[in-house]
Scaffold this motif. Structure first.
Motif, PDB file in Angstrom:
ATOM      1  N   ALA A  16      -4.501  18.455  -5.462  1.00 46.58           N
ATOM      2  CA  ALA A  16      -5.690  18.285  -6.260  1.00 46.58           C
ATOM      3  C   ALA A  16      -5.457  18.622  -7.691  1.00 46.58           C
ATOM      4  O   ALA A  16      -6.062  18.043  -8.565  1.00 46.58           O
ATOM      5  CB  ALA A  16      -6.762  19.192  -5.728  1.00 46.58           C
ATOM      6  N   ILE A  17      -4.629  19.575  -7.914  1.00 43.70           N
ATOM      7  CA  ILE A  17      -4.417  19.986  -9.290  1.00 43.70           C
ATOM      8  C   ILE A  17      -3.971  18.815 -10.104  1.00 43.70           C
ATOM      9  O   ILE A  17      -4.305  18.659 -11.252  1.00 43.70           O
ATOM     10  CB  ILE A  17      -3.335  21.059  -9.340  1.00 43.70           C
ATOM     11  CG1 ILE A  17      -3.198  21.578 -10.727  1.00 43.70           C
ATOM     12  CG2 ILE A  17      -2.062  20.521  -8.877  1.00 43.70           C
ATOM     13  CD1 ILE A  17      -2.287  22.732 -10.822  1.00 43.70           C
ATOM     14  N   LYS A  72      -6.118  12.675  -3.579  1.00 40.95           N
ATOM     15  CA  LYS A  72      -6.071  12.440  -2.136  1.00 40.95           C
ATOM     16  C   LYS A  72      -4.668  12.786  -1.674  1.00 40.95           C
ATOM     17  O   LYS A  72      -3.686  12.138  -2.037  1.00 40.95           O
ATOM     18  CB  LYS A  72      -6.382  10.972  -1.830  1.00 40.95           C
ATOM     19  CG  LYS A  72      -6.474  10.661  -0.348  1.00 40.95           C
ATOM     20  CD  LYS A  72      -7.711  11.285   0.270  1.00 40.95           C
ATOM     21  CE  LYS A  72      -7.897  10.844   1.712  1.00 40.95           C
ATOM     22  NZ  LYS A  72      -9.105  11.449   2.330  1.00 40.95           N
ATOM     23  N   LEU A  73      -4.546  13.822  -0.858  1.00 41.94           N
ATOM     24  CA  LEU A  73      -3.237  14.353  -0.510  1.00 41.94           C
ATOM     25  C   LEU A  73      -2.403  13.428   0.365  1.00 41.94           C
ATOM     26  O   LEU A  73      -2.904  12.793   1.289  1.00 41.94           O
ATOM     27  CB  LEU A  73      -3.411  15.688   0.210  1.00 41.94           C
ATOM     28  CG  LEU A  73      -4.150  16.736  -0.611  1.00 41.94           C
ATOM     29  CD1 LEU A  73      -4.357  17.996   0.199  1.00 41.94           C
ATOM     30  CD2 LEU A  73      -3.404  17.034  -1.882  1.00 41.94           C
ATOM     31  N   ASP A  74      -1.116  13.389   0.047  1.00 44.60           N
ATOM     32  CA  ASP A  74      -0.168  12.609   0.834  1.00 44.60           C
ATOM     33  C   ASP A  74       0.318  13.445   2.020  1.00 44.60           C
ATOM     34  O   ASP A  74       0.596  14.641   1.874  1.00 44.60           O
ATOM     35  CB  ASP A  74       1.020  12.219  -0.044  1.00 44.60           C
ATOM     36  CG  ASP A  74       1.995  11.322   0.684  1.00 44.60           C
ATOM     37  OD1 ASP A  74       1.705  10.121   0.810  1.00 44.60           O
ATOM     38  OD2 ASP A  74       3.050  11.837   1.135  1.00 44.60           O
ATOM     39  N   GLY A 196      -5.699   5.582  -8.788  1.00 43.69           N
ATOM     40  CA  GLY A 196      -4.438   4.970  -8.397  1.00 43.69           C
ATOM     41  C   GLY A 196      -3.184   5.638  -8.930  1.00 43.69           C
ATOM     42  O   GLY A 196      -2.078   5.320  -8.489  1.00 43.69           O
ATOM     43  N   THR A 197      -3.305   6.570  -9.866  1.00 39.47           N
ATOM     44  CA  THR A 197      -2.125   7.234 -10.418  1.00 39.47           C
ATOM     45  C   THR A 197      -1.454   8.114  -9.362  1.00 39.47           C
ATOM     46  O   THR A 197      -2.111   8.863  -8.651  1.00 39.47           O
ATOM     47  CB  THR A 197      -2.507   8.101 -11.626  1.00 39.47           C
ATOM     48  OG1 THR A 197      -2.976   7.258 -12.675  1.00 39.47           O
ATOM     49  CG2 THR A 197      -1.311   8.901 -12.129  1.00 39.47           C
ATOM     50  N   LYS A 198      -0.136   8.018  -9.287  1.00 37.98           N
ATOM     51  CA  LYS A 198       0.623   8.869  -8.371  1.00 37.98           C
ATOM     52  C   LYS A 198       0.880  10.221  -9.029  1.00 37.98           C
ATOM     53  O   LYS A 198       1.260  10.290 -10.194  1.00 37.98           O
ATOM     54  CB  LYS A 198       1.959   8.219  -8.022  1.00 37.98           C
ATOM     55  CG  LYS A 198       1.838   6.931  -7.217  1.00 37.98           C
ATOM     56  CD  LYS A 198       3.215   6.337  -6.945  1.00 37.98           C
ATOM     57  CE  LYS A 198       3.111   5.040  -6.168  1.00 37.98           C
ATOM     58  NZ  LYS A 198       4.458   4.432  -5.941  1.00 37.98           N
ATOM     59  N   VAL A 199       0.688  11.275  -8.256  1.00 39.66           N
ATOM     60  CA  VAL A 199       0.919  12.629  -8.753  1.00 39.66           C
ATOM     61  C   VAL A 199       2.174  13.185  -8.075  1.00 39.66           C
ATOM     62  O   VAL A 199       2.238  13.286  -6.850  1.00 39.66           O
ATOM     63  CB  VAL A 199      -0.285  13.536  -8.442  1.00 39.66           C
ATOM     64  CG1 VAL A 199      -0.013  14.953  -8.934  1.00 39.66           C
ATOM     65  CG2 VAL A 199      -1.544  12.971  -9.082  1.00 39.66           C
ATOM     66  N   ASN A 200       3.172  13.514  -8.885  1.00 43.58           N
ATOM     67  CA  ASN A 200       4.448  14.008  -8.364  1.00 43.58           C
ATOM     68  C   ASN A 200       4.745  15.413  -8.883  1.00 43.58           C
ATOM     69  O   ASN A 200       4.406  15.750 -10.022  1.00 43.58           O
ATOM     70  CB  ASN A 200       5.590  13.077  -8.787  1.00 43.58           C
ATOM     71  CG  ASN A 200       5.378  11.653  -8.322  1.00 43.58           C
ATOM     72  OD1 ASN A 200       5.121  11.393  -7.158  1.00 43.58           O
ATOM     73  ND2 ASN A 200       5.478  10.709  -9.249  1.00 43.58           N
ATOM     74  N   VAL A 224       2.654  14.152  -4.309  1.00 46.24           N
ATOM     75  CA  VAL A 224       1.578  15.044  -3.891  1.00 46.24           C
ATOM     76  C   VAL A 224       0.401  14.234  -3.368  1.00 46.24           C
ATOM     77  O   VAL A 224      -0.209  14.567  -2.358  1.00 46.24           O
ATOM     78  CB  VAL A 224       1.124  15.926  -5.066  1.00 46.24           C
ATOM     79  CG1 VAL A 224      -0.092  16.749  -4.677  1.00 46.24           C
ATOM     80  CG2 VAL A 224       2.257  16.833  -5.511  1.00 46.24           C
ATOM     81  N   GLY A 225       0.072  13.166  -4.071  1.00 44.97           N
ATOM     82  CA  GLY A 225      -1.055  12.346  -3.648  1.00 44.97           C
ATOM     83  C   GLY A 225      -1.441  11.341  -4.717  1.00 44.97           C
ATOM     84  O   GLY A 225      -0.722  11.144  -5.696  1.00 44.97           O
TER      85      GLY A 225
END
Length: 234
Positions: A16-17, A72-74, A196-200, A224-225
């Motif tokens: 979420a962060i 939204k967590l992966d 839609g952005t991927k969070v890594n 991350v999600g």
């Protein structure tokens, strides 16, 4: 909480962060936009000026007044937290809902340009003061909070505390990949959504978590999600 709930919560907390401004980030890649291009010696300022002239502004919110950033967590991320046997938690006004960690937006500004007319096509700063998440082991507690999203650099920064002591201020915690960002969505209720952005996980965050919790399981670039940011436009 039960194993399933704990697993979901753990992933949500970290993911979420990033969620927050993450969704507002644009593609990291850039193009010249001209066959003639510019010389290698051309100044950054001159290049920025040229891009600003070419960019077609679609929407602008000079003073953000609320709503939220969510991730939204992966499943791969939540599995990693379960393996590390960490207990997650929310900090301040952050919440966990339906597998997404949500952080209220407390200020900032956003400009959204027509994709392809300028890079990055989402610019601004998105602040999330007073919220965050924590991860705890038997004798260690890490808190990440007060997130700042900078779509222009595709970074999410935050303050890091270890056992109550400040370890880093506005360190880069997540890298944002906006190559999968969907077009801006506007709603009748006066809100706009970027999703839609991927969070890594960043190299900095991976190193910090591995050192603090004495592991090597957290890898830079771990997904991350997917981020979703909702802002008031009025």
């Amino acid at each position: 909480m039960g194993h399933t709930v704990r697993k979901m919560f753990a992933g949500s907390a970290i993911a979420a962060i990033a969620v927050l401004g993450v969704a507002a980030c644009s593609d990291d890649s850039s193009s010249s936009g001209s066959s003639s291009g510019s010389s290698a010696a051309q100044s950054t300022a001159a290049g920025a000026s040229t891009s600003a002239q070419q960019g077609k502004l679609v929407a602008e919110v000079p003073n953000l007044t609320g709503k939220s950033s969510a991730v939204k967590l992966d499943p791969g991320f939540t599995d990693a937290l379960t393996t590390l046997k960490l207990t997650p938690g929310t900090v301040g006004s952050a919440t966990l809902e339906d597998g997404s960690l949500i952080f209220p937006i407390t200020g900032g500004n956003v400009k959204y340009y027509q994709p392809g007319s300028i890079q990055p096509y989402v610019q601004g700063i998105i602040n999330h003061e007073g919220s965050g998440f924590s991860l705890s082991s038997a004798d260690t507690k890490v808190e990440l909070k007060n997130f700042t999203i900078d779509p222009g650099t595709s970074k999410l920064m935050g303050d890091v505390f270890a056992n109550g002591q400040e370890a880093a201020k506005q360190a880069v915690i997540f890298d944002l990949d906006g190559s999968t960002l969907k077009p801006l969505q506007t709603n009748p209720d006066g809100t706009a959504v970027l999703e839609g952005t991927k969070v890594n996980i960043s190299e900095t965050a991976a190193g910090l978590l591995n050192k603090t919790f004495k592991t090597d399981a957290v890898k830079p670039g771990l997904l991350v999600g997917i981020a979703k940011i909702t802002i008031n436009t009025k």
